[in-house]
Design a protein around this motif. Sequence first.
Motif, PDB file in Angstrom:
ATOM      1  N   SER A  30      -6.354   3.751  -2.811  1.00  0.00           N
ATOM      2  CA  SER A  30      -7.335   2.969  -2.081  1.00  0.00           C
ATOM      3  C   SER A  30      -6.830   1.532  -1.910  1.00  0.00           C
ATOM      4  O   SER A  30      -5.890   1.100  -2.587  1.00  0.00           O
ATOM      5  CB  SER A  30      -8.683   2.986  -2.800  1.00  0.00           C
ATOM      6  OG  SER A  30      -8.540   2.506  -4.121  1.00  0.00           O
ATOM      7  N   THR A  86     -10.326   7.161   3.347  1.00  0.00           N
ATOM      8  CA  THR A  86      -9.736   7.471   2.045  1.00  0.00           C
ATOM      9  C   THR A  86     -10.089   8.885   1.610  1.00  0.00           C
ATOM     10  O   THR A  86     -11.239   9.304   1.716  1.00  0.00           O
ATOM     11  CB  THR A  86     -10.223   6.475   0.976  1.00  0.00           C
ATOM     12  OG1 THR A  86      -9.877   5.153   1.386  1.00  0.00           O
ATOM     13  CG2 THR A  86      -9.578   6.757  -0.372  1.00  0.00           C
ATOM     14  N   HIS A 111       0.832  -1.199   0.000  1.00  0.00           N
ATOM     15  CA  HIS A 111       0.000   0.000   0.000  1.00  0.00           C
ATOM     16  C   HIS A 111       0.873   1.258   0.000  1.00  0.00           C
ATOM     17  O   HIS A 111       0.599   2.225  -0.732  1.00  0.00           O
ATOM     18  CB  HIS A 111      -0.923  -0.019   1.226  1.00  0.00           C
ATOM     19  CG  HIS A 111      -2.142   0.830   1.073  1.00  0.00           C
ATOM     20  ND1 HIS A 111      -3.133   0.886   2.032  1.00  0.00           N
ATOM     21  CD2 HIS A 111      -2.547   1.689   0.096  1.00  0.00           C
ATOM     22  CE1 HIS A 111      -4.080   1.721   1.637  1.00  0.00           C
ATOM     23  NE2 HIS A 111      -3.743   2.230   0.471  1.00  0.00           N
ATOM     24  N   ARG A 146      -7.446  -3.610   7.205  1.00  0.00           N
ATOM     25  CA  ARG A 146      -8.365  -2.512   6.942  1.00  0.00           C
ATOM     26  C   ARG A 146      -8.730  -1.745   8.209  1.00  0.00           C
ATOM     27  O   ARG A 146      -9.084  -0.568   8.136  1.00  0.00           O
ATOM     28  CB  ARG A 146      -9.616  -3.032   6.237  1.00  0.00           C
ATOM     29  CG  ARG A 146      -9.302  -3.585   4.848  1.00  0.00           C
ATOM     30  CD  ARG A 146     -10.507  -4.124   4.142  1.00  0.00           C
ATOM     31  NE  ARG A 146     -11.351  -3.050   3.629  1.00  0.00           N
ATOM     32  CZ  ARG A 146     -12.306  -3.238   2.741  1.00  0.00           C
ATOM     33  NH1 ARG A 146     -12.542  -4.445   2.262  1.00  0.00           N
ATOM     34  NH2 ARG A 146     -13.021  -2.237   2.313  1.00  0.00           N
ATOM     35  N   ALA A 176      -5.215   2.119  -6.974  1.00  0.00           N
ATOM     36  CA  ALA A 176      -5.728   1.201  -5.963  1.00  0.00           C
ATOM     37  C   ALA A 176      -4.793   0.015  -5.842  1.00  0.00           C
ATOM     38  O   ALA A 176      -4.246  -0.467  -6.837  1.00  0.00           O
ATOM     39  CB  ALA A 176      -7.127   0.722  -6.334  1.00  0.00           C
TER      40      ALA A 176
END
Length: 321
Positions: free
Chosen positions: A282, A276, A234, A270, A250
């Motif tokens: 994302s 976001t 991420h 998560r 994403a």
Amino acid sequence: MDLFPPDRLPLVPEAYLKAHKVNHPADSRFRTCARLLQALHREAAGWGIGTYTTASGRRRKMGHLVSVFDGAAGANFLNRDIQRLARRELAYREPGAMFEERRLYENLLSSTPLALNLLGPIKLDRNLAEAFVREALPDLAGRVCSVSFEHSPGRGDPTFTDDATAFDGFITLRLDDGRKAFIAIEIKYSESCGEPEPRMRERYDSLSASSELFIDPDDPALRRNPIQQMWRLHMLGQSMIDAGLYDAGAVVVIAPRLNDQVQRAVSQYRTHLAPTTTGKASFINLPLEDAIAALALAGAPDMARAITTRYVDFSPIHDLI
């Protein structure tokens, strides 16, 4: 009456695992069934059994491995086009890209051939690629520019994560409003999110804070299994946006619904994410079954059926039980 609960797989008797040469006591329930499923496919196809060398130097037959001959003939790929694509991807891979050739060709359990079987068709057909994105990730629908495998914007580059972190699949797009976007894909099949943890780097700490992706960027849980890989992927995605390479993107995890270890890890990760906002990458959980369905709706139903049969239709296991 439904004899097989749709939300779980069986505990397979050890005698069956030994009979099909897939007994591996450290496996999770899902990995046990996935390993056995691949052995049953190998047997049904008539492919020779493969071997691996143990730490003690013994050669051991394993049912989910195919012989060198059958691997070279394309056993791990669902059609000749994907087999040819795999050879081309190996030949033209990015410098530093980690392709283990034996796993790619001979290990039916590996997620690398799954990535090629699932995403290969969209690399070979731009129209199919755009339709697939519209079905699977409509918020990122647009003009697909490229599809690549084992991609990193710069291995070891301190602009990014300063390590060898890479994405299994990578789609670049031009959105309808003109923005440059990416879809960065991590594919899990039977993995448990328990791979060896990497050495922590100062760059991780600085990115964790500057990315503004996390509720508590210093939380030690982000740096440990089972979520440390998602944290690094991420941050890598966000670093590409921050560096100006893309305007949006994403990071997408694709794994079977019944792989409960991965699904729990995704849910745990998560809980660490901040809301976001614009300009932030994302994080999306796309079950493998939904990705296959999107491929079918996009115009490749035959390929979708083949992927389903090979990877997520566990009826041969239920029949065996």
